[in-house]
Design an enzyme around this catalytic site. Structure first.
Site, PDB file in Angstrom:
ATOM      1  N   LYS A 206       0.844  -1.199   0.000  1.00 28.74           N
ATOM      2  CA  LYS A 206       0.000   0.000   0.000  1.00 28.74           C
ATOM      3  C   LYS A 206       0.882   1.252   0.000  1.00 28.74           C
ATOM      4  O   LYS A 206       0.674   2.170  -0.766  1.00 28.74           O
ATOM      5  CB  LYS A 206      -0.916  -0.040   1.227  1.00 28.74           C
ATOM      6  CG  LYS A 206      -1.856   1.127   1.333  1.00 28.74           C
ATOM      7  CD  LYS A 206      -2.796   0.987   2.515  1.00 28.74           C
ATOM      8  CE  LYS A 206      -3.486   2.305   2.796  1.00 28.74           C
ATOM      9  NZ  LYS A 206      -4.345   2.269   3.965  1.00 28.74           N
ATOM     10  N   GLU A 212      10.744  -4.648   4.225  1.00 28.18           N
ATOM     11  CA  GLU A 212      10.856  -6.059   3.844  1.00 28.18           C
ATOM     12  C   GLU A 212      10.438  -6.259   2.376  1.00 28.18           C
ATOM     13  O   GLU A 212      11.116  -6.957   1.610  1.00 28.18           O
ATOM     14  CB  GLU A 212       9.935  -6.934   4.724  1.00 28.18           C
ATOM     15  CG  GLU A 212      10.299  -6.954   6.202  1.00 28.18           C
ATOM     16  CD  GLU A 212       9.646  -5.825   6.998  1.00 28.18           C
ATOM     17  OE1 GLU A 212       9.293  -4.760   6.412  1.00 28.18           O
ATOM     18  OE2 GLU A 212       9.481  -5.994   8.212  1.00 28.18           O
ATOM     19  N   GLY A 267      -4.702  -1.938   5.171  1.00 25.35           N
ATOM     20  CA  GLY A 267      -3.918  -3.066   4.670  1.00 25.35           C
ATOM     21  C   GLY A 267      -4.548  -4.407   5.002  1.00 25.35           C
ATOM     22  O   GLY A 267      -4.681  -5.279   4.135  1.00 25.35           O
ATOM     23  N   ARG A 268      -4.984  -4.585   6.246  1.00 30.41           N
ATOM     24  CA  ARG A 268      -5.512  -5.892   6.657  1.00 30.41           C
ATOM     25  C   ARG A 268      -6.943  -6.140   6.176  1.00 30.41           C
ATOM     26  O   ARG A 268      -7.514  -7.190   6.444  1.00 30.41           O
ATOM     27  CB  ARG A 268      -5.405  -6.043   8.179  1.00 30.41           C
ATOM     28  CG  ARG A 268      -6.004  -4.913   8.975  1.00 30.41           C
ATOM     29  CD  ARG A 268      -5.554  -4.958  10.439  1.00 30.41           C
ATOM     30  NE  ARG A 268      -5.992  -3.798  11.194  1.00 30.41           N
ATOM     31  CZ  ARG A 268      -5.332  -2.658  11.278  1.00 30.41           C
ATOM     32  NH1 ARG A 268      -4.190  -2.505  10.628  1.00 30.41           N
ATOM     33  NH2 ARG A 268      -5.783  -1.646  12.002  1.00 30.41           N
ATOM     34  N   HIS A 384      -3.491 -33.020  18.319  1.00 28.96           N
ATOM     35  CA  HIS A 384      -2.322 -33.831  18.667  1.00 28.96           C
ATOM     36  C   HIS A 384      -1.150 -32.969  19.105  1.00 28.96           C
ATOM     37  O   HIS A 384      -0.010 -33.425  19.120  1.00 28.96           O
ATOM     38  CB  HIS A 384      -1.958 -34.728  17.480  1.00 28.96           C
ATOM     39  CG  HIS A 384      -3.074 -35.666  17.153  1.00 28.96           C
ATOM     40  ND1 HIS A 384      -3.263 -36.852  17.831  1.00 28.96           N
ATOM     41  CD2 HIS A 384      -4.118 -35.553  16.276  1.00 28.96           C
ATOM     42  CE1 HIS A 384      -4.346 -37.445  17.358  1.00 28.96           C
ATOM     43  NE2 HIS A 384      -4.896 -36.675  16.429  1.00 28.96           N
ATOM     44  N   LYS A 512       9.652  -0.715  13.814  1.00 33.51           N
ATOM     45  CA  LYS A 512      10.102  -0.464  12.439  1.00 33.51           C
ATOM     46  C   LYS A 512      11.193   0.603  12.428  1.00 33.51           C
ATOM     47  O   LYS A 512      12.231   0.454  11.790  1.00 33.51           O
ATOM     48  CB  LYS A 512       8.944   0.089  11.595  1.00 33.51           C
ATOM     49  CG  LYS A 512       8.104  -0.921  10.896  1.00 33.51           C
ATOM     50  CD  LYS A 512       7.199  -0.181   9.896  1.00 33.51           C
ATOM     51  CE  LYS A 512       5.956  -0.959   9.576  1.00 33.51           C
ATOM     52  NZ  LYS A 512       4.986  -0.212   8.792  1.00 33.51           N
TER      53      LYS A 512
HETATM   54  O1  LIG Z   1       1.166  -2.751   2.266  1.00 34.69           O
HETATM   55  P1  LIG Z   1       2.292  -2.165   3.030  1.00 34.69           P
HETATM   56  O2  LIG Z   1       2.260  -0.673   3.026  1.00 34.69           O
HETATM   57  O3  LIG Z   1       3.601  -2.693   2.524  1.00 34.69           O
HETATM   58  O4  LIG Z   1       2.151  -2.581   4.539  1.00 34.69           O
HETATM   59  C1  LIG Z   1       2.207  -3.924   4.933  1.00 34.69           C
HETATM   60  C2  LIG Z   1       1.743  -4.124   6.341  1.00 34.69           C
HETATM   61  O5  LIG Z   1       2.533  -3.364   7.238  1.00 34.69           O
HETATM   62  C3  LIG Z   1       1.732  -2.804   8.273  1.00 34.69           C
HETATM   63  O6  LIG Z   1       1.597  -1.456   8.031  1.00 34.69           O
HETATM   64  C4  LIG Z   1       2.293  -2.954   9.632  1.00 34.69           C
HETATM   65  O7  LIG Z   1       3.164  -3.989   9.779  1.00 34.69           O
HETATM   66  C5  LIG Z   1       0.392  -3.523   8.101  1.00 34.69           C
HETATM   67  O8  LIG Z   1      -0.655  -2.817   8.621  1.00 34.69           O
HETATM   68  C6  LIG Z   1       0.332  -3.685   6.625  1.00 34.69           C
HETATM   69  O9  LIG Z   1      -0.635  -4.606   6.244  1.00 34.69           O
END
Ligand SMILES: O=P(O)(O)OC[C@H]1O[C@](O)(CO)[C@@H](O)[C@@H]1O
Length: 548
Positions: A206, A212, A267-268, A384, A512
């Site tokens: 987003k 990452e 995002g979620r 299990h 972060k």
């Molecule tokens: O889509 P982006 O901006 O890479 O963010 C990825 C994820 O990182 C966060 O901002 C936090 O870890 C989440 O809310 C989000 O889904």
């Protein structure tokens, strides 16, 4: 004191909690032969049975009164109509507009977002059609065979969970692989064996700033260019999903290869947007639309059903009851369906990133426990592994049991055996086994009095463990849409009841920021940095021992 704790319904529930803790679920069933009918609801594709929750008629009425006192209806209307209910970021919350199959106008800042959503869906559909039909060609003129979807958190979990859930319906046109972890082992193992000429990368972020994802995306480009050589070939092999066109352009992705989303999609909650592109590539656009249809059905149910039969609202009320009143601080998600194996991980982000907060809308400390710890795995495997603790441990963990009537694949008696376990576990957790039953059982097995007395306490199951059972028609695209939307609206209601802004995630920022500072420190010559002695010690040890 939070205004919620002062509500008449909240106070009544606090009193009821004291009483309910003294009553065994088994006795509630014994006293009421219609308990299942009373505390279950049927909606299209889903039977929702909450009769094994620790409630009675009084508690149920008090919970409904709580929902009314919290003004859920008005808040719900605000969400659906595009009001900026994400107060700390001044944003609307409109994942429902992404699956608004009725096509009604939804206005944000004077703009009808339905038009923008439809335009983006059309762009996705055209792209998916081209890639799946083989019309979209790579730089050497070959059709795409593998899609590598790079993203993390909400830009990964939803698409990957749905991909796994619906893999049985894939026609094999394309393989989809996911890379979310910055641990290089993941991207290395995904790229191993892939053919540069037939691989398409979907970079989903987003913000397009997530470290990452950007690191993985850069490694993907390097891998690609080692063979393809020329920068211009990137256009045929890299597309992005983002709100940040500046960053996608700076990264080298042509604007026409960027699928957009909007700041009013969290995002979620973004699986319904172009973040769902890998799902559509894998299964075809029709299946993606089925997912949207399923979610839309639940939106309609959530908007229109009476509180007493409103499944997402009931899910939220039961969660608040268990957590904030009965004091159960964990919640297990236990799918009895292999296809849903990623659901617990998906819901961990959904619920814990949304409602794992410590202040109210007004920024005051909440005096009650908010969100429980969400965890779980496929129920059979859990049986299990950790069910021992669920049955006899001294921490009570309410659980959602989820199964489907029709299996995706019918193999012999497997499904009936699976479902027998699904039914057995909630019964066992509810009823338990008391001393009398254990004694009778051991006596029947010919054990002596001394042997019985030695074993008795070990074999007692206290029961009285609350569970909810959800029986789905079948895990197909529509049902996956329904299921996710049910939990999304649960999370929304839970946030309102707890007075929590469910749509920001400030809590992830601290770690972060620190990580990016430390990354620079890993390459400098300083002996120590402004951290505590533990962090300094760990960093120094790593720097001394890593292979240069
Ligand atoms: O889509 P982006 O901006 O890479 O963010 C990825 C994820 O990182 C966060 O901002 C936090 O870890 C989440 O809310 C989000 O889904």
């Amino acid at each position: 004191m939070s205004s919620r704790s002062q509500l008449a319904s909240w106070q009544a529930l606090s009193e009821s909690a004291k009483k309910m803790k003294q009553i065994h679920l088994k006795d509630l069933f014994a006293k009421n032969s219609t308990r299942f009918e009373q505390f279950s609801a049927q909606i299209p594709g889903v039977l929702f049975d909450y009769s094994k929750q620790q409630i009675d008629k009084t508690v149920f009425e008090q919970l409904i009164a709580l929902a009314k006192e919290c003004d859920i209806s008005a808040r719900r209307e605000k969400m659906f109509s595009g009001e900026k209910i994400n107060i700390t970021e001044d944003r609307a919350v409109l994942h429902t507009a992404l699956r608004n199959r009725a096509n009604t106008a939804v206005m944000v800042d004077g703009e009808n977002v339905t038009d923008a959503v439809n335009a983006e869906l059309a762009k996705m559909k055209a792209f998916v059609g081209k890639v799946r039909s083989g019309e979209w060609l790579g730089y050497t003129g070959k059709a795409v065979k593998d899609v590598v979807a790079i993203g993390v958190g909400g830009s990964n979990l939803g698409p990957q969970m749905a991909t796994e859930a619906l893999a049985a319906y894939a026609d094999g046109t394309l393989n989809v692989h996911y890379v979310s972890n910055v641990d290089g082992v993941q991207i290395a193992s995904v790229l191993q064996g892939l053919d540069v000429e037939t691989t398409l990368f979907v970079i989903s972020s987003k913000t397009f700033t997530t470290s990452e994802t950007m690191t993985n995306a850069k490694s993907a480009v390097e891998w690609f260019l080692q063979t393809a050589q020329a920068q211009e070939h990137i256009a045929k092999h890299f597309v992005a999903v983002s709100t940040n066109l500046e960053k996608t352009a700076a990264f080298g992705i042509a604007d026409e290869n960027v699928f957009t989303m909007w700041d009013w999609v969290g995002g979620r909650f973004s699986l319904w947007s172009a973040i769902g592109l890998p799902i559509a590539l894998y299964l075809g656009f029709d299946a993606f639309e089925e997912i949207l249809e399923g979610a839309f059905e639940i939106d309609e149910h959530f908007k229109n059903a009476e509180f007493e039969n409103n499944v997402p609202l009931l899910m939220a009320l039961l969660s608040v009851w268990n957590t904030s009143f009965l004091g159960y601080t964990a919640q297990a998600i236990l799918p009895y369906d292999q296809a849903l194996h990623m659901l617990p991980a998906y819901l961990q982000q959904g619920e814990m990133e949304s409602n794992g907060k410590h202040v109210t809308f007004a920024g005051e400390t909440v005096p009650y426990t908010t969100v429980p710890i969400i965890w779980g795995m496929t129920g059979i495997n859990g049986q299990h592994a950790f069910y021992q603790c669920l049955h006899q441990g001294n921490v009570i963990v309410p659980a959602d049991f989820i199964a489907s009537i029709e299996p995706q694949v019918n193999v012999g008696k497997h499904h009936d055996i699976l479902l027998s376990n699904f039914f057995a576990q909630t019964e066992a957790m509810m009823a338990g086994v008391d001393a009398e039953q254990v004694t009778a059982d051991l006596t029947a097995k010919g054990k002596s009095e001394a042997e019985i007395s030695e074993l008795l306490n070990h074999k007692i199951h206290q029961g009285n463990r609350p569970t909810t059972s959800m029986l789905l028609d079948k895990v197909d695209a529509k049902t996956v849409g329904r299921l996710i939307a049910l939990y999304e609206h649960k999370i929304f209601c839970q946030g309102i009841i707890l007075e929590i802004c469910s749509f920001d995630q400030w809590g992830v920022e601290l770690g972060k920021g620190l990580a990016s500072k430390i990354e620079a420190e890993l390459f400098d010559d300083a002996v120590s940095h402004p951290h505590d002695s533990s962090t300094n010690g760990l960093i120094a040890y790593y720097k001394t021992h890593r292979k240069q």
